[in-house]
Design an enzyme around this catalytic site. Structure first.
Site, PDB file in Angstrom:
ATOM      1  N   CYS A 164     -31.502  21.485  -1.253  1.00 35.39           N
ATOM      2  CA  CYS A 164     -31.448  20.246  -0.373  1.00 35.39           C
ATOM      3  C   CYS A 164     -32.440  20.473   0.945  1.00 35.39           C
ATOM      4  O   CYS A 164     -32.506  19.527   1.578  1.00 35.39           O
ATOM      5  CB  CYS A 164     -29.915  20.450   0.233  1.00 35.39           C
ATOM      6  SG  CYS A 164     -28.769  20.128  -1.192  1.00 35.39           S
ATOM      7  N   HIS A 304     -27.316  19.772   9.265  1.00 36.97           N
ATOM      8  CA  HIS A 304     -27.102  19.523   7.731  1.00 36.97           C
ATOM      9  C   HIS A 304     -25.858  18.704   7.402  1.00 36.97           C
ATOM     10  O   HIS A 304     -25.856  17.904   6.727  1.00 36.97           O
ATOM     11  CB  HIS A 304     -27.106  20.919   7.191  1.00 36.97           C
ATOM     12  CG  HIS A 304     -27.109  20.891   5.627  1.00 36.97           C
ATOM     13  ND1 HIS A 304     -28.195  20.205   4.979  1.00 36.97           N
ATOM     14  CD2 HIS A 304     -26.393  21.355   4.812  1.00 36.97           C
ATOM     15  CE1 HIS A 304     -28.060  20.345   3.495  1.00 36.97           C
ATOM     16  NE2 HIS A 304     -26.891  21.112   3.448  1.00 36.97           N
ATOM     17  N   GLU A 315     -22.526  26.136  10.134  1.00 39.45           N
ATOM     18  CA  GLU A 315     -23.492  25.524  11.052  1.00 39.45           C
ATOM     19  C   GLU A 315     -23.180  25.441  12.472  1.00 39.45           C
ATOM     20  O   GLU A 315     -24.135  25.842  13.500  1.00 39.45           O
ATOM     21  CB  GLU A 315     -24.057  24.145  10.344  1.00 39.45           C
ATOM     22  CG  GLU A 315     -25.178  23.553  10.970  1.00 39.45           C
ATOM     23  CD  GLU A 315     -25.951  22.290  10.438  1.00 39.45           C
ATOM     24  OE1 GLU A 315     -27.066  22.021  10.664  1.00 39.45           O
ATOM     25  OE2 GLU A 315     -25.022  21.884   9.714  1.00 39.45           O
ATOM     26  N   LYS A 336     -25.375  12.204   7.718  1.00 34.96           N
ATOM     27  CA  LYS A 336     -24.855  12.267   6.126  1.00 34.96           C
ATOM     28  C   LYS A 336     -23.621  11.499   6.256  1.00 34.96           C
ATOM     29  O   LYS A 336     -23.017  11.004   5.141  1.00 34.96           O
ATOM     30  CB  LYS A 336     -24.753  13.532   5.702  1.00 34.96           C
ATOM     31  CG  LYS A 336     -26.161  14.516   5.409  1.00 34.96           C
ATOM     32  CD  LYS A 336     -25.873  15.580   4.468  1.00 34.96           C
ATOM     33  CE  LYS A 336     -27.118  16.145   4.292  1.00 34.96           C
ATOM     34  NZ  LYS A 336     -28.104  16.744   5.409  1.00 34.96           N
ATOM     35  N   HIS A 341     -25.377  12.547   0.979  1.00 34.25           N
ATOM     36  CA  HIS A 341     -26.385  13.658   0.717  1.00 34.25           C
ATOM     37  C   HIS A 341     -27.627  13.486  -0.012  1.00 34.25           C
ATOM     38  O   HIS A 341     -27.180  13.262  -1.267  1.00 34.25           O
ATOM     39  CB  HIS A 341     -25.575  14.646   0.465  1.00 34.25           C
ATOM     40  CG  HIS A 341     -26.223  16.207   0.814  1.00 34.25           C
ATOM     41  ND1 HIS A 341     -27.779  16.090   0.820  1.00 34.25           N
ATOM     42  CD2 HIS A 341     -25.943  17.265   0.487  1.00 34.25           C
ATOM     43  CE1 HIS A 341     -28.134  17.423   1.128  1.00 34.25           C
ATOM     44  NE2 HIS A 341     -27.318  18.390   0.936  1.00 34.25           N
ATOM     45  N   PHE A 402     -28.700  24.999  -1.704  1.00 35.51           N
ATOM     46  CA  PHE A 402     -28.139  25.838  -2.689  1.00 35.51           C
ATOM     47  C   PHE A 402     -29.242  26.947  -2.898  1.00 35.51           C
ATOM     48  O   PHE A 402     -30.431  26.660  -3.047  1.00 35.51           O
ATOM     49  CB  PHE A 402     -27.789  25.363  -3.909  1.00 35.51           C
ATOM     50  CG  PHE A 402     -26.638  24.448  -4.048  1.00 35.51           C
ATOM     51  CD1 PHE A 402     -25.746  24.519  -2.943  1.00 35.51           C
ATOM     52  CD2 PHE A 402     -26.286  23.544  -5.183  1.00 35.51           C
ATOM     53  CE1 PHE A 402     -24.301  23.717  -2.928  1.00 35.51           C
ATOM     54  CE2 PHE A 402     -25.125  22.934  -5.044  1.00 35.51           C
ATOM     55  CZ  PHE A 402     -24.151  22.981  -4.120  1.00 35.51           C
TER      56      PHE A 402
END
Length: 416
Positions: A164, A304, A315, A336, A341, A402
């Site tokens: 991502c 994010h 975060e 998002k 996403h 990831f």
């Protein structure tokens, strides 16, 4: 050599909330949800029946029909978004195409093509009958290759893959290639198109996706107590990065300056974020150091913020660690909540959101907030539900992937 300044002179976007840059911004600033029931395949047997799809997209409006058939959807998105950004940059005929590169990002690449070809093979008698375009349509690097072929750009050309964080890595590489005098202009950004059975099924198996099928439009709920996973999106964002003197010499419009980028690893888990947000903390510190800026210089953080139970708190921990008391003076938001996403395309479209926030003096909201989560200090300005007007001189965009990949990009209003 690192004294070369890098500015942004063109932007393009195709997203679940708008198929052009202007439409994307209109969607962001008005808090539009791009999530609805999925139309690209039959979801009846799947736990998640919705996604943030690009709507009303006909590639043949932009690409020759024969060429479009030889491109995966993620490459079509790359072509359309970069065409818009290149037009926006308004290059003239004197552009030295040997000094123009394409550095693109995608996390997964041609998953539609892969799924189609394997299905076609499975229908037969076991004799290999694959399309001769199977491999070149599927591989991630073909997106950068096709953009360069379309425009004749002969400079550095490759694709970054960091889950991502892929397109933020691409922006960082483009920034550094120009600083290092390896190119004068780089077309960068990222695209993804994974709204299909393989991606939805795979992410469902991981328990990563929201399953709020009774109310798709509000399924992406970053920082909300009832968040239950991310919403899969698709699309692309494109930026034209250009060396400042080169842009000045041709009288280019300048959106902003790229000040610095940070990259780090959690070194912790295959999919889960570091519980104390260590990698996220480091990556923002690295970006600030690279930019020669202090935490107090940042007005807006586009997080994010995927709407997962684990990711959102980590975060915020990292933001508090980096910014301290200044965190209460900043706006923080997750776009998002509107776009879903976009995986490898997320960093690009979210960096564009930061750039437009600088220009418009408007911070896009985190929509779909209904219930406060006591894990988050209510004194933080998470820009819930409605865009907020404020002067934004500098902003940071965070993307995490990831494998523990983290990337941050800092943009600032341009000044001579």
């Amino acid at each position: 050599m690192l004294s070369r300044r890098v500015v942004v002179t063109g932007l393009g976007a195709i997203t679940p909330i708008g198929n052009t840059l202007q439409d994307y911004w209109d969607g962001l600033s008005n808090g539009v949800s791009g999530c609805a029931l999925t139309t690209q395949f039959d979801t009846s047997k799947f736990k998640t029946k919705f996604s943030c799809e690009v709507k009303n997209f006909d590639p043949t409006q932009f690409i020759d029909r024969k060429e479009a058939r030889r491109m995966d959807r993620f490459t079509q998105f790359a072509i359309v978004s970069t065409d818009e950004a290149i037009k926006d940059a308004a290059f003239n005929d004197t552009l030295n195409k040997d000094r123009v590169g394409v550095i693109w990002g995608t996390g997964i690449g041609g998953l539609h093509t892969f799924l189609h070809e394997v299905r076609e093979f499975a229908k037969g008698d076991g004799t290999p009958r694959f399309s001769p375009f199977f491999i070149p349509m599927m591989i991630g690097d073909i997106s950068a290759g096709m953009v360069s072929i379309r425009h004749g750009y002969r400079g550095p050309n490759f694709v970054t893959v960091a889950a991502c964080a892929s397109s933020s890595n691409a922006i960082a590489d483009a920034f550094n290639y120009i600083r290092l005098n390896k190119a004068d202009v780089i077309v960068t950004g990222g695209s993804e198109a994974c709204v299909n059975e393989a991606a939805i099924g795979g992410f469902n198996a991981m328990k990563a996706l929201s399953e709020r099928n009774d109310d798709p439009a509000t399924a992406s709920r970053p920082f909300d107590l009832d968040r239950d996973g991310f919403v899969l999106g698709e699309g692309a964002g494109a930026l034209i990065l250009e060396e400042y003197e080169h842009a000045k010499a041709r009288g280019a419009k300048i959106y902003c300056e790229i000040m610095g980028c940070g990259l780090s690893a959690d070194a912790y888990h295959m999919t889960a974020p570091h519980p104390e947000g260590l990698g996220a903390t480091n990556v923002m510190k690295y970006a600030l150091e690279d930019a020669g800026m202090k935490p107090e210089d940042i007005d807006y953080v586009n997080v994010h913020g995927t709407s997962t139970p684990l990711g959102d708190p980590q975060e915020i921990k990292a933001i508090m660690s980096v910014f301290g008391d200044h965190a209460y003076k900043m706006n923080i938001s997750s776009t998002k909540s509107m776009t879903g996403h976009l995986l490898g395309g997320a960093g690009a479209v979210e960096t564009i959101a930061c750039i437009l926030a600088l220009h418009k003096g408007i911070v896009p909201p985190t929509i779909n907030h209904f219930t406060d989560d006591p894990a988050f200090d209510p004194a933080l300005n998470l820009t819930f539900n409605k865009a907020q007007h404020r002067e934004v001189n500098a902003a940071i965009s965070n993307t995490f992937g990831f494998g523990g990949h983290n990337a941050s990009v800092i943009v600032k209003k341009f000044a001579e």
